[in-house]
Scaffold this active site. Structure first.
Site, PDB file in Angstrom:
ATOM      1  N   PHE A   1       0.857  -1.192   0.000  1.00  0.00           N
ATOM      2  CA  PHE A   1       0.000   0.000   0.000  1.00  0.00           C
ATOM      3  C   PHE A   1       0.887   1.234   0.000  1.00  0.00           C
ATOM      4  O   PHE A   1       1.726   1.404   0.879  1.00  0.00           O
ATOM      5  CB  PHE A   1      -0.939   0.043   1.211  1.00  0.00           C
ATOM      6  CG  PHE A   1      -1.874   1.214   1.156  1.00  0.00           C
ATOM      7  CD1 PHE A   1      -3.018   1.171   0.368  1.00  0.00           C
ATOM      8  CD2 PHE A   1      -1.590   2.387   1.831  1.00  0.00           C
ATOM      9  CE1 PHE A   1      -3.866   2.272   0.272  1.00  0.00           C
ATOM     10  CE2 PHE A   1      -2.440   3.491   1.749  1.00  0.00           C
ATOM     11  CZ  PHE A   1      -3.584   3.431   0.967  1.00  0.00           C
TER      12      PHE A   1
ATOM     13  N   ASP B   1       9.139   2.464   1.811  1.00  0.00           N
ATOM     14  CA  ASP B   1       7.977   3.226   2.258  1.00  0.00           C
ATOM     15  C   ASP B   1       7.837   2.979   3.760  1.00  0.00           C
ATOM     16  O   ASP B   1       7.380   1.920   4.194  1.00  0.00           O
ATOM     17  CB  ASP B   1       6.735   2.772   1.490  1.00  0.00           C
ATOM     18  CG  ASP B   1       5.472   3.513   1.937  1.00  0.00           C
ATOM     19  OD1 ASP B   1       5.490   4.139   3.015  1.00  0.00           O
ATOM     20  OD2 ASP B   1       4.470   3.443   1.203  1.00  0.00           O
TER      21      ASP B   1
ATOM     22  N   LYS C   1       2.505   9.571   8.411  1.00  0.00           N
ATOM     23  CA  LYS C   1       1.698   9.192   9.577  1.00  0.00           C
ATOM     24  C   LYS C   1       2.211   9.699  10.934  1.00  0.00           C
ATOM     25  O   LYS C   1       1.764  10.716  11.401  1.00  0.00           O
ATOM     26  CB  LYS C   1       1.502   7.675   9.599  1.00  0.00           C
ATOM     27  CG  LYS C   1       0.621   7.199   8.432  1.00  0.00           C
ATOM     28  CD  LYS C   1       0.015   5.843   8.665  1.00  0.00           C
ATOM     29  CE  LYS C   1      -1.138   5.570   7.710  1.00  0.00           C
ATOM     30  NZ  LYS C   1      -0.776   4.963   6.436  1.00  0.00           N
TER      31      LYS C   1
HETATM   32  C1  LIG Z   1      -1.006   5.245   5.021  1.00  0.00           C
HETATM   33  C2  LIG Z   1       0.073   4.849   4.096  1.00  0.00           C
HETATM   34  C3  LIG Z   1       0.347   5.586   2.929  1.00  0.00           C
HETATM   35  C4  LIG Z   1      -0.505   6.750   2.476  1.00  0.00           C
HETATM   36  O1  LIG Z   1      -0.458   7.816   3.361  1.00  0.00           O
HETATM   37  P1  LIG Z   1      -1.512   9.014   3.218  1.00  0.00           P
HETATM   38  O2  LIG Z   1      -1.044  10.013   4.225  1.00  0.00           O
HETATM   39  O3  LIG Z   1      -2.859   8.455   3.519  1.00  0.00           O
HETATM   40  O4  LIG Z   1      -1.419   9.512   1.830  1.00  0.00           O
HETATM   41  C5  LIG Z   1       1.414   5.201   2.163  1.00  0.00           C
HETATM   42  N1  LIG Z   1       2.184   4.143   2.500  1.00  0.00           N
HETATM   43  C6  LIG Z   1       1.953   3.413   3.609  1.00  0.00           C
HETATM   44  C7  LIG Z   1       2.855   2.277   3.939  1.00  0.00           C
HETATM   45  C8  LIG Z   1       0.884   3.730   4.429  1.00  0.00           C
HETATM   46  O5  LIG Z   1       0.628   2.988   5.515  1.00  0.00           O
END
Ligand SMILES: *Cc1c(COP(=O)(O)O)cnc(C)c1O
Length: 390
Positions: free
Chosen positions: A127, A214, A243
């Protein structure tokens, strides 16, 4: 009827305030928060030092634009580079923006080497966000359906399969990077053998590719180290954060080191709000409190305790497949879809999450205490047992 666009199946509750790991709804009912707004509220709710920083910064200066130097942004970049081993930072406002910057950086890197159609290897169950490029990088067909044409330039491999990456290199000369989450979050709390990540790092080096981590969910101390890649002994060329970085104030960051540093020049990328004084001050205080209060060690210790206690409370319960995770990023996989546990928990005064249909996901604040952990397990395990017995 609500005028808010219908993009979330929201639970029927509105919160009015929070304190530490507790949050209160508008009727005054208390909940134990084991989700932190999806790994966001690093310091819990209403942390006095963060509140003081935000209030003071708001009274001084909220925003200037990146047309000028921003002291708080420079300080935060210094601090993040010191913690991460990276060399430079671009600031945005969210995880998907941090990943957009990473994807643009990888493409830019490829073009500089004469690769016209730079392509990034991404993972199944990954994700990376909801913007078009990050949605295309995401490994969830349901999230993509209806939004085609997707952005080209991604190829997907099973997570944990080094051979799959190697075999792509043989026939695809456009690869410029491998992008992955060390600990997959939305995909269901998946971590593979540390040897895999080291293998990816070595293979990227041998091919001249970038390794992109990520760290939007697993970074910022959640696993017990600042960054997930530090758990498995690799250093990526690009790491993305969001986050937990501002403990509730929106901020995202794309960190570059190694071959990815020094590529962008003025005009290559930008953001109006990104890295503004308020967001950077909040992130600086978040990091400061994490250091002063030993919250990395706390995440490691309390996370291990939660997994141990769930292991005991759910021992021998049929339907519990696995309890896994690292630090305060915890998944309990059941043998069946269990989305309804979220509302059962809510009714019992607990905030938890279910991801990938059958994985109960817990992402408590990094200030979660041993007694919070005991309470969480004592109150949640019976709900799981009851659900599985029904
Ligand atoms: C939540 C998340 C995103 C996206 O972040 P947003 O602030 O909602 O755009 C991207 N990568 C990972 C691993 C995430 O958990």
């Amino acid at each position: 009827m609500s005028h808010v666009m219908n993009t979330y199946a929201r639970l029927p509750v509105t919160f009015s305030h929070g304190l530490g790991c507790r949050i209160f709804d508008c009727a005054g009912r208390e909940y134990l928060d084991a989700l932190s707004g999806i790994a966001v509220s690093t310091l819990g709710h209403a942390h006095p030092k963060l509140v003081a920083t935000i209030a003071a910064q708001a009274g001084r200066l909220l925003h200037t634009s990146n047309l000028y130097r921003i002291g708080e942004q420079e300080q935060l970049a210094d601090k993040l580079c010191e913690l991460s081993g990276m060399r430079e930072v671009f600031f945005g406002n969210s995880g998907c923006e941090a990943n957009e910057a990473a994807i643009k950086l990888a493409r830019f890197y490829g073009h500089k080497q004469g690769i016209e159609l730079p392509t990034i290897i991404v993972m199944e169950k990954a994700f990376h966000g909801r913007t078009l490029a990050t949605l295309s990088a995401t490994g969830n067909r349901k999230a993509q359906a209806g939004f085609e044409p997707l952005v080209s330039g991604f190829v997907r491999v099973p997570y944990g399969d080094l051979e799959a990456i190697r075999s792509i290199a043989e026939h695809n000369k456009n690869i410029v990077a491998v992008m992955l989450e060390i600990l997959q979050g939305e995909g269901g709390i998946h971590l593979v053998d540390p040897a895999y990540y080291r293998g990816v790092r070595e293979f990227c080096d041998s091919q001249g590719w970038l390794m992109i981590c990520d760290e939007v969910q697993c970074g910022m101390g959640r696993t017990g180290k600042w960054f997930g890649y530090q758990q498995v002994g690799v250093n990526p060329d690009i790491a993305t954060l969001a986050k937990g970085l501002g403990s509730g104030v929106p901020i995202g960051a794309c960190l570059a080191g190694g071959r990815a540093a020094g590529l962008f020049g003025p005009g290559n990328h930008g953001s109006t709000f990104g890295g503004n004084p308020l967001a950077c001050a909040a992130a600086l205080t978040t990091i400061q409190v994490m250091e002063e209060d030993g919250l990395l060690d706390n995440a490691a210790r309390v996370g291990a305790l939660i997994r141990q206690l769930f292991g005991e409370a759910l021992a021998g319960v049929k339907g519990v497949r696995e309890i896994r995770g690292q630090g305060l990023m915890i998944g309990i996989e059941l043998d069946r879809p269990c989305g309804e546990l979220v509302s059962k928990a809510l009714a019992a005064g607990l905030l938890i999450n279910v991801t990938a249909d059958s994985v109960i996901r817990l992402l408590p604040s990094l200030i979660f205490s041993d007694s919070d952990a005991r309470e969480l397990v004592a109150r949640t395990a019976p709900l799981i047992r009851e659900f599985l017995a029904a």
